[in-house]
Design an enzyme around this catalytic site. Structure first.
Site, mmCIF file in Angstrom:
data_model
loop_
_atom_site.group_PDB
_atom_site.id
_atom_site.type_symbol
_atom_site.label_atom_id
_atom_site.label_comp_id
_atom_site.label_asym_id
_atom_site.label_seq_id
_atom_site.Cartn_x
_atom_site.Cartn_y
_atom_site.Cartn_z
ATOM 1 C CG HIS A 171 37.233 54.964 46.109
ATOM 2 N ND1 HIS A 171 37.772 53.837 45.512
ATOM 3 C CD2 HIS A 171 37.290 54.728 47.439
ATOM 4 C CE1 HIS A 171 38.124 52.972 46.431
ATOM 5 N NE2 HIS A 171 37.846 53.477 47.619
ATOM 6 C CG ASN A 172 38.223 52.749 41.652
ATOM 7 O OD1 ASN A 172 37.779 52.719 42.791
ATOM 8 N ND2 ASN A 172 38.044 51.761 40.813
ATOM 9 C CB SER A 188 35.278 50.721 47.174
ATOM 10 O OG SER A 188 36.663 50.422 47.297
ATOM 11 C CD GLU A 197 41.691 51.266 44.368
ATOM 12 O OE1 GLU A 197 40.584 51.369 44.935
ATOM 13 O OE2 GLU A 197 41.892 50.448 43.447
ATOM 14 C CE LYS A 221 35.086 51.857 43.796
ATOM 15 N NZ LYS A 221 35.121 50.688 43.013
HETATM 16 N N1 LIG Z 1 37.042 42.808 41.877
HETATM 17 C C1 LIG Z 1 37.038 43.922 42.606
HETATM 18 O O1 LIG Z 1 37.845 44.112 43.540
HETATM 19 C C2 LIG Z 1 36.010 44.962 42.339
HETATM 20 C C3 LIG Z 1 35.218 44.917 41.199
HETATM 21 N N2 LIG Z 1 34.252 45.869 40.998
HETATM 22 C C4 LIG Z 1 33.389 45.828 39.839
HETATM 23 O O2 LIG Z 1 32.421 44.796 40.010
HETATM 24 C C5 LIG Z 1 32.006 44.266 38.740
HETATM 25 C C6 LIG Z 1 32.211 42.760 38.767
HETATM 26 O O3 LIG Z 1 33.567 42.501 39.000
HETATM 27 P P1 LIG Z 1 34.098 41.066 39.468
HETATM 28 O O4 LIG Z 1 33.100 40.417 40.347
HETATM 29 O O5 LIG Z 1 35.486 41.292 39.967
HETATM 30 O O6 LIG Z 1 34.167 40.318 38.062
HETATM 31 P P2 LIG Z 1 34.306 38.741 37.726
HETATM 32 O O7 LIG Z 1 35.224 38.675 36.566
HETATM 33 O O8 LIG Z 1 34.625 37.957 38.930
HETATM 34 O O9 LIG Z 1 32.828 38.350 37.259
HETATM 35 C C7 LIG Z 1 32.301 38.912 36.112
HETATM 36 C C8 LIG Z 1 30.815 38.647 36.040
HETATM 37 O O10 LIG Z 1 30.303 39.355 34.914
HETATM 38 C C9 LIG Z 1 29.522 38.444 34.138
HETATM 39 N N3 LIG Z 1 29.521 38.863 32.739
HETATM 40 C C10 LIG Z 1 30.583 39.220 31.987
HETATM 41 N N4 LIG Z 1 30.179 39.562 30.758
HETATM 42 C C11 LIG Z 1 28.835 39.407 30.730
HETATM 43 C C12 LIG Z 1 27.831 39.617 29.754
HETATM 44 N N5 LIG Z 1 28.154 40.055 28.522
HETATM 45 N N6 LIG Z 1 26.549 39.365 30.080
HETATM 46 C C13 LIG Z 1 26.233 38.926 31.302
HETATM 47 N N7 LIG Z 1 27.117 38.706 32.276
HETATM 48 C C14 LIG Z 1 28.412 38.964 31.996
HETATM 49 C C15 LIG Z 1 30.194 37.109 34.348
HETATM 50 O O11 LIG Z 1 29.289 36.090 33.987
HETATM 51 P P3 LIG Z 1 29.819 34.659 33.433
HETATM 52 O O12 LIG Z 1 30.125 33.843 34.656
HETATM 53 O O13 LIG Z 1 28.697 34.147 32.648
HETATM 54 O O14 LIG Z 1 31.055 34.947 32.612
HETATM 55 C C16 LIG Z 1 30.463 37.181 35.847
HETATM 56 O O15 LIG Z 1 29.315 36.921 36.588
HETATM 57 C C17 LIG Z 1 32.860 44.989 37.702
HETATM 58 O O16 LIG Z 1 32.135 46.087 37.220
HETATM 59 C C18 LIG Z 1 34.067 45.471 38.514
HETATM 60 O O17 LIG Z 1 34.696 46.592 37.938
HETATM 61 C C19 LIG Z 1 34.001 46.857 41.924
HETATM 62 C C20 LIG Z 1 34.746 46.927 43.060
HETATM 63 C C21 LIG Z 1 35.832 46.030 43.338
HETATM 64 O O1 LIG Z 2 37.260 49.201 42.211
HETATM 65 C C1 LIG Z 2 38.155 48.595 42.750
HETATM 66 C C2 LIG Z 2 38.552 48.875 44.139
HETATM 67 O O2 LIG Z 2 37.973 50.010 44.624
HETATM 68 C C3 LIG Z 2 38.895 47.572 41.941
HETATM 69 O O3 LIG Z 2 39.736 46.817 42.714
HETATM 70 C C4 LIG Z 2 39.510 48.211 40.760
HETATM 71 O O4 LIG Z 2 38.958 47.574 39.628
HETATM 72 C C5 LIG Z 2 40.986 48.103 40.640
HETATM 73 O O5 LIG Z 2 41.365 48.851 39.524
HETATM 74 P P1 LIG Z 2 42.600 48.505 38.595
HETATM 75 O O6 LIG Z 2 42.405 47.085 38.140
HETATM 76 O O7 LIG Z 2 42.542 49.495 37.497
HETATM 77 O O8 LIG Z 2 43.820 48.646 39.466
#
Ligand SMILES: NC(=O)C1=CN([C@@H]2O[C@H](COP(=O)(O)OP(=O)(O)OC[C@H]3O[C@@H](n4cnc5c(N)ncnc54)[C@H](OP(=O)(O)O)[C@@H]3O)[C@@H](O)[C@H]2O)C=CC1
Ligand SMILES: O=C(CO)[C@H](O)[C@H](O)COP(=O)(O)O
Length: 484
Positions: free
Chosen positions: A193-194, A136, A197, A190
């Site tokens: 945590h969410n 997070s 959140e 986690k």
């Molecule tokens: N954003 C946030 O604040 C937070 C996000 N997370 C978690 O982190 C993870 C990534 O999130 P985030 O970086 O925001 O996402 P993004 O949308 O920025 O990136 C998504 C990634 O997933 C890849 N992807 C999607 N589908 C597939 C597939 N079928 N096969 C292979 N690769 C795939 C994409 O590849 P391509 O470029 O080829 O589409 C890309 O690299 C998620 O699980 C999210 O819940 C956790 C904490 C905080």
């Molecule tokens: O994991 C997170 C932070 O800890 C992400 O920001 C989370 O995906 C936000 O959730 P939502 O889109 O449901 O508000």
């Protein structure tokens, strides 16, 4: 930008998924001295990453999974940072295909903990280790120091711990990373945590709405109130960014941006999972549930439209002592926040018993003090509460929190009563006060429910005056009772 195929075994660790989180996590690892392999389903994203950041530190880019895995030094550690669900399964299976026994797959996405349990078993059957690690902190956290919540085996943590601890946020010199427990424990924590959140964001939103509707304050004025609250026991990342969001003025119209944003809150599903699991475990997480439902209600466009003409029959008196009302709202927010966290920790406690995890709650609070979205001064107090008593049955009952709730109750009641009378919806403020009153009640009307259940379904009841389980024959003359 194009790049050459990597030399084998030239990276210490790899991150697959160059989206928002993966690219920043990779940069964090590399900045901390780990030679970091990078890969992505669409190779353009890896190329783009190398174009922007390739010179920052040692990155080893790859065109496909075979190259990505071969670039890792054995025993290999490959981090998955992609969408939860099918995308994670697809990447894990592809990684596993190219790995060897003893290698470790780490899923740092927001995966459902039960998927993590299943994935660990799947990998284990192939001689691989699998670690589900909650991360997070959003984009900035991933880059500069997130809170990391790894599950998996202690042996995997021996290998990964130093790396995770190095890249995590630090509070008082302590890393915001600990081995939470085995298999899905990290992703479970986690998820909660969410859920917290969601509740934390909702209580802040309710405070904002009360200040706006009852005092008629502008977004800018409310921003200053939140900025001042950030210097109190409410000090937290979410309060801090709330002031920032409220201060933002739209360049095009000169209107506060918040007044232009459509009032429908989205969700990706982690709050829903928390509530679904709480129902499975029979743990009342009313604050998280109401916060999740509030997002749903905000998005119920047709129903909101259909109800728009309802007369609210609300009271129409105005607040006379504005300063006192603002302080009341602050205290109501604080008390509701204590309830939300207390319920979240109850869920973790029950899950640990049910799923066989040895979770140290003080350590969970400790690693949430920095790096994550719910980081707050308050989490230091929670750490101390569980350090004082590791068996604490109810966080709210800790001496510090009990005293704070006690001090806040009069204000809390005034605010909830005022909100109800004036038609300002405060689902978490209100339900948290109800929960508090339910817990402290000497006797609940649940006794009547037991009577009703026995009446229509012979579901039996227990008595306060003697041991045993009883049933009344409600339809028979004289309604005799017998021990069931
Ligand atoms: N954003 C946030 O604040 C937070 C996000 N997370 C978690 O982190 C993870 C990534 O999130 P985030 O970086 O925001 O996402 P993004 O949308 O920025 O990136 C998504 C990634 O997933 C890849 N992807 C999607 N589908 C597939 C597939 N079928 N096969 C292979 N690769 C795939 C994409 O590849 P391509 O470029 O080829 O589409 C890309 O690299 C998620 O699980 C999210 O819940 C956790 C904490 C905080
Ligand atoms: O994991 C997170 C932070 O800890 C992400 O920001 C989370 O995906 C936000 O959730 P939502 O889109 O449901 O508000």
């Amino acid at each position: 930008m194009s790049f050459n195929s990597p030399q084998p075994a030239t990276a210490d660790i790899g991150v697959y998924g160059m989206g928002v989180m993966g690219s920043n996590l990779a940069r964090n690892l590399a900045r901390n001295g780990y030679r970091t392999a990078v890969g992505n389903r669409s190779v353009e994203r890896t190329a783009d990453f190398m174009g922007k950041h390739g010179e920052e530190a040692v990155f080893v880019p790859s065109h496909n999974m075979a190259e990505f895995i071969s670039s890792l030094e054995p025993p290999r550690v490959g981090i998955i940072m992609v969408q939860a669900g099918a995308a994670t399964d697809a990447v894990m299976e592809s990684m596993a295909e190219h790995m060897e026994a003893g290698d470790i797959i780490v899923d740092c996405g927001n995966s459902l903990f039960s998927d993590t349990v299943r994935r660990e078993a799947w990998c284990s059957a192939r001689g691989l280790h699998f670690v589900g690690a909650g991360v997070s902190g959003g984009e900035e956290g991933a880059l500069w120091g997130p809170s990391i919540m790894p599950g998996g085996t202690p042996e995997s943590y021996d290998r990964l711990g130093p790396m995770f601890e190095a890249i995590s946020a630090k509070v008082d010199g302590e890393p915001c990373c600990t081995h939470v427990g085995t298999d899905g424990a990290g992703h479970f924590v986690k998820m909660v945590h969410n859920g917290i959140e969601y509740a934390d964001m909702q209580v802040i939103a309710e405070a904002y709405d009360l200040l706006k509707q009852r005092l008629g304050l502008s977004a800018g004025e409310i921003a200053e109130i939140f900025a001042a609250w950030n210097e109190t026991e409410l000090g937290s990342y979410l309060i801090e960014i709330t002031a920032e969001v409220l201060r933002q003025v739209d360049a095009e119209t000169g209107t506060p941006l918040v007044d232009l944003i459509v009032d429908r809150a989205s969700q990706k599903g982690t709050g829903k999972w928390t509530v679904q699991n709480a129902l499975d475990l029979a743990v009342p997480v009313t604050a998280i549930a109401e916060a999740t439902m509030a997002r749903g209600a905000s998005s119920a466009t047709e129903q909101r439209q259909a109800a728009r003409t309802f007369a609210g029959h609300t009271a129409n008196d105005e607040i006379t002592n504005k300063e006192a009302f603002i302080e009341d709202v602050r205290q109501a927010l604080y008390a509701s926040k204590i309830v939300a966290y207390s319920q979240g920790f109850d869920q973790i406690t029950e899950a640990a018993k049910t799923y066989g995890w040895d979770i140290n709650r003080a350590n969970v609070a400790r690693i949430w003090r920095g790096g994550c979205i719910i980081r707050a001064v308050f989490l230091g107090d929670i750490t101390e509460a569980y350090e004082r008593n590791s068996e604490l049955p109810l966080l709210m009952a800790d001496e510090n929190f009990a005293a704070k709730i006690d001090a806040a109750v009069p204000a809390w009641r005034r605010v909830v009563a005022d909100a109800v009378l004036h038609g300002v919806p405060t689902p978490v403020f209100s339900s948290s006060l109800v929960y508090f009153d339910m817990l402290r009640a000497k006797r609940l009307p649940a006794a009547l429910i037991q009577g009703q259940r026995d009446f229509f379904g012979a579901h039996t009841y227990q008595r306060t005056d003697k041991e045993g389980t009883f049933h009344t024959f409600w339809a028979e003359p004289g309604r005799p009772e017998e021990e069931a």
